[in-house]
Design a protein around this motif. Structure first.
Motif, mmCIF file in Angstrom:
data_model
loop_
_atom_site.group_PDB
_atom_site.id
_atom_site.type_symbol
_atom_site.label_atom_id
_atom_site.label_comp_id
_atom_site.label_asym_id
_atom_site.label_seq_id
_atom_site.Cartn_x
_atom_site.Cartn_y
_atom_site.Cartn_z
ATOM 1 N N VAL A 1 0.858 -1.182 0.000
ATOM 2 C CA VAL A 1 0.000 0.000 0.000
ATOM 3 C C VAL A 1 0.898 1.236 0.000
ATOM 4 N N VAL A 2 0.454 2.288 -0.698
ATOM 5 C CA VAL A 2 1.189 3.562 -0.749
ATOM 6 C C VAL A 2 0.244 4.663 -0.289
ATOM 7 N N LEU A 3 0.658 5.426 0.721
ATOM 8 C CA LEU A 3 -0.169 6.527 1.209
ATOM 9 C C LEU A 3 0.031 7.760 0.329
ATOM 10 N N LEU A 4 -1.062 8.437 -0.024
ATOM 11 C CA LEU A 4 -0.992 9.666 -0.817
ATOM 12 C C LEU A 4 -1.703 10.792 -0.083
ATOM 13 N N GLN A 5 -1.415 12.021 -0.525
ATOM 14 C CA GLN A 5 -2.179 13.173 -0.035
ATOM 15 C C GLN A 5 -3.595 13.085 -0.625
ATOM 16 N N SER A 6 -4.591 13.482 0.166
ATOM 17 C CA SER A 6 -5.965 13.509 -0.335
ATOM 18 C C SER A 6 -6.142 14.669 -1.303
ATOM 19 N N PRO A 7 -7.167 14.584 -2.179
ATOM 20 C CA PRO A 7 -7.427 15.696 -3.099
ATOM 21 C C PRO A 7 -7.697 17.011 -2.363
ATOM 22 N N ASP A 8 -8.178 16.957 -1.111
ATOM 23 C CA ASP A 8 -8.452 18.192 -0.359
ATOM 24 C C ASP A 8 -7.187 18.761 0.295
ATOM 25 N N GLY A 9 -6.026 18.132 0.047
ATOM 26 C CA GLY A 9 -4.764 18.671 0.550
ATOM 27 C C GLY A 9 -4.314 18.103 1.885
ATOM 28 N N THR A 10 -5.190 17.355 2.559
ATOM 29 C CA THR A 10 -4.808 16.755 3.838
ATOM 30 C C THR A 10 -4.229 15.358 3.604
ATOM 31 N N THR A 11 -3.506 14.845 4.580
ATOM 32 C CA THR A 11 -3.037 13.463 4.521
ATOM 33 C C THR A 11 -3.457 12.767 5.802
ATOM 34 N N GLY A 12 -4.182 11.672 5.674
ATOM 35 C CA GLY A 12 -4.612 10.909 6.856
ATOM 36 C C GLY A 12 -3.642 9.779 7.118
ATOM 37 N N GLN A 13 -4.167 8.635 7.463
ATOM 38 C CA GLN A 13 -3.324 7.474 7.772
ATOM 39 C C GLN A 13 -3.946 6.213 7.200
ATOM 40 N N VAL A 14 -3.093 5.220 6.917
ATOM 41 C CA VAL A 14 -3.585 3.857 6.732
ATOM 42 C C VAL A 14 -2.783 2.950 7.667
ATOM 43 N N VAL A 15 -3.462 1.924 8.149
ATOM 44 C CA VAL A 15 -2.830 0.948 9.032
ATOM 45 C C VAL A 15 -2.939 -0.412 8.355
ATOM 46 N N VAL A 16 -1.780 -1.042 8.075
ATOM 47 C CA VAL A 16 -1.825 -2.387 7.479
ATOM 48 C C VAL A 16 -1.513 -3.406 8.556
ATOM 49 N N SER A 17 -2.286 -4.475 8.598
ATOM 50 C CA SER A 17 -1.979 -5.547 9.540
ATOM 51 C C SER A 17 -2.139 -6.895 8.858
ATOM 52 N N GLY A 18 -1.079 -7.695 8.981
ATOM 53 C CA GLY A 18 -1.074 -9.028 8.382
ATOM 54 C C GLY A 18 -0.252 -9.972 9.231
ATOM 55 N N SER A 19 0.169 -11.079 8.623
ATOM 56 C CA SER A 19 0.871 -12.123 9.378
ATOM 57 C C SER A 19 2.199 -11.624 9.956
ATOM 58 N N GLY A 20 2.784 -10.559 9.307
ATOM 59 C CA GLY A 20 4.093 -10.071 9.752
ATOM 60 C C GLY A 20 4.024 -8.961 10.783
ATOM 61 N N GLY A 21 2.825 -8.505 11.126
ATOM 62 C CA GLY A 21 2.704 -7.430 12.107
ATOM 63 C C GLY A 21 1.776 -6.328 11.638
ATOM 64 N N THR A 22 1.875 -5.163 12.305
ATOM 65 C CA THR A 22 1.015 -4.015 11.998
ATOM 66 C C THR A 22 1.895 -2.804 11.753
ATOM 67 N N GLN A 23 1.634 -2.071 10.686
ATOM 68 C CA GLN A 23 2.398 -0.871 10.367
ATOM 69 C C GLN A 23 1.439 0.283 10.110
ATOM 70 N N THR A 24 1.825 1.470 10.596
ATOM 71 C CA THR A 24 1.016 2.660 10.354
ATOM 72 C C THR A 24 1.763 3.554 9.367
ATOM 73 N N LEU A 25 1.051 3.993 8.316
ATOM 74 C CA LEU A 25 1.624 4.929 7.351
ATOM 75 C C LEU A 25 0.965 6.282 7.565
ATOM 76 N N ALA A 26 1.781 7.330 7.786
ATOM 77 C CA ALA A 26 1.226 8.653 8.062
ATOM 78 C C ALA A 26 1.863 9.734 7.194
ATOM 79 N N THR A 27 2.822 9.359 6.336
ATOM 80 C CA THR A 27 3.502 10.324 5.478
ATOM 81 C C THR A 27 3.236 9.984 4.018
ATOM 82 N N ALA A 28 2.785 10.970 3.249
ATOM 83 C CA ALA A 28 2.484 10.740 1.834
ATOM 84 C C ALA A 28 3.733 10.268 1.102
ATOM 85 N N GLY A 29 3.575 9.306 0.180
ATOM 86 C CA GLY A 29 4.697 8.793 -0.596
ATOM 87 C C GLY A 29 5.391 7.609 0.048
#
Lengths: 145, 206
Positions: free
Chosen positions: B37-65
């Motif tokens: 997964v790749v986090l991007l800036q939203s069209p409204d100019g803000t950047t939120g977060q995505v959290v991926v969780s799978g067999s290898g653990g959980t990672q939070t992405l909070a920076t675009a790109g």
């Protein structure tokens, strides 16, 4: 009263999918081969094809498809993609908010809608490798088999 | 004697490291995640977060790109813009226009304010700019009087706006009319409170 929705068909009545259910979104862009399957009925996707809870969206080897959902969520799929909407609940005044979906393979460009703004943990995109929790943003995801 | 031996050992380790580091990098490159997964800036100019969780653990992405594998096995790392554009060109090109909202206000009853009435042509133009445009027209009220009264009033307001749009030549696939009465306030107030900003219809154009 509050659960009632009047449908006003202006140009053409939307095709009836799951009996009694309202569409949750529509197809807006198409290139190449793309289809939508609802209740085991597969149709060639076209601009304006309605989406329902349970709809399966697929694109072919050179296909792509863009859709919008009622809460303002926007998604688009690259080639060779299989994506399913498992659950879509959008009734803010009743607190019913959920968007659960599955990307089985292919690529997706996702732009957040209102559901997760109102309820931060209500949106999850599942994939065969792991789940993606969404907190108000845009993201890309690719799943290779 | 000891010193010489130590020197020889150090040289040996250096040679091993010299050979191993590129090998290790090669292996890493071969293991670049194919599902991620790749986090991007939203069209409204803000950047939120995505959290991926799978067999290898959980990672939070909070920076675009940034990207992270879907199994959550390694932390987020930057991905070059040109690589993002190359990998996701089709999905990005297929993205529909982002939905937009209009708020229309009422002087009272079902009469639109002058400024809001002037928005009707803008809504029609917005719908015309989209393929298979679908609209939601949602009526709201302030908290004066009962739920039943406000449900009726909210419905009448939404109908009035829908009729104005149709009368002025709206072209769209569908338009749904909904009403939230006094249950969905824009400005939070106690019950039985006059608040012009809550007397509104929200039109979403998708």
């Amino acid at each position: 009263m509050r659960g009632l929705i009047l449908m006003v068909a202006l140009l053409l009545a939307p095709c009836v999918g799951a009996a009694g259910e309202e569409p949750i979104g529509y197809v807006k862009t198409i290139t190449g081969d793309a289809s939508v399957t609802t209740d085991d009925k597969k149709v060639v996707a076209a601009v304006g094809t309605p989406l329902y809870q349970g709809s399966l969206m697929e694109t072919g080897k050179k296909g792509s498809m863009g859709v919008t959902f009622k809460d303002g969520t926007v998604m688009s799929f690259g080639a060779d993609t299989v994506f399913k909407v498992d659950e879509f609940l959008y009734a803010p005044t009743q607190g019913k908010l959920k968007f659960a979906s599955k990307l089985a393979k292919g690529s997706l460009n996702y732009v957040s809608g209102v559901i997760e703004k109102l309820k931060p943990d209500a949106v999850v995109v599942a994939t065969p490798k792991g789940n993606i929790g969404v907190r108000g943003t845009q993201f890309l995801v690719v799943v290779e088999e | 004697m000891r010193i010489v031996n130590a020197g020889a050992a150090t040289r040996n380790i250096s040679i091993v490291r010299f050979l191993l580091v590129p090998l290790f990098l090669l292996i890493l490159a071969g293991c670049a995640p194919k599902s991620y997964v790749v986090l991007l800036q939203s069209p409204d100019g803000t950047t939120g977060q995505v959290v991926v969780s799978g067999s290898g653990g959980t990672q939070t992405l909070a920076t675009a790109g940034q990207r992270a594998p879907l199994d959550g096995s390694t932390p987020a790392s930057p991905m070059k813009t040109e690589d993002i554009m190359a990998e996701f060109a089709q999905a990005i090109a297929a993205r529909p226009k982002i939905p937009t909202q209009f708020l229309l206000y009422f002087t009272g009853g079902v009469t639109l304010t002058k400024e809001s009435a002037a928005l009707i042509p803008a809504i029609i133009a917005e719908a015309a700019s989209r393929p298979a445009a679908d609209l939601s027209v949602i009526g709201h009220t302030d908290t004066l009087k009962s739920d039943e009264y406000n449900d009726q009033l909210a419905l009448q307001r939404a109908k009035k706006v829908a009729e104005s749009l149709s009368a002025k030549g709206l072209k769209a696939l569908t338009m749904t009319i909904e009403w939230h009465g006094k249950r969905n306030l824009l400005v939070q107030t106690p019950d039985n409170t006059f608040e012009p900003k809550n007397r509104r219809v929200e039109v979403s154009v998708r």
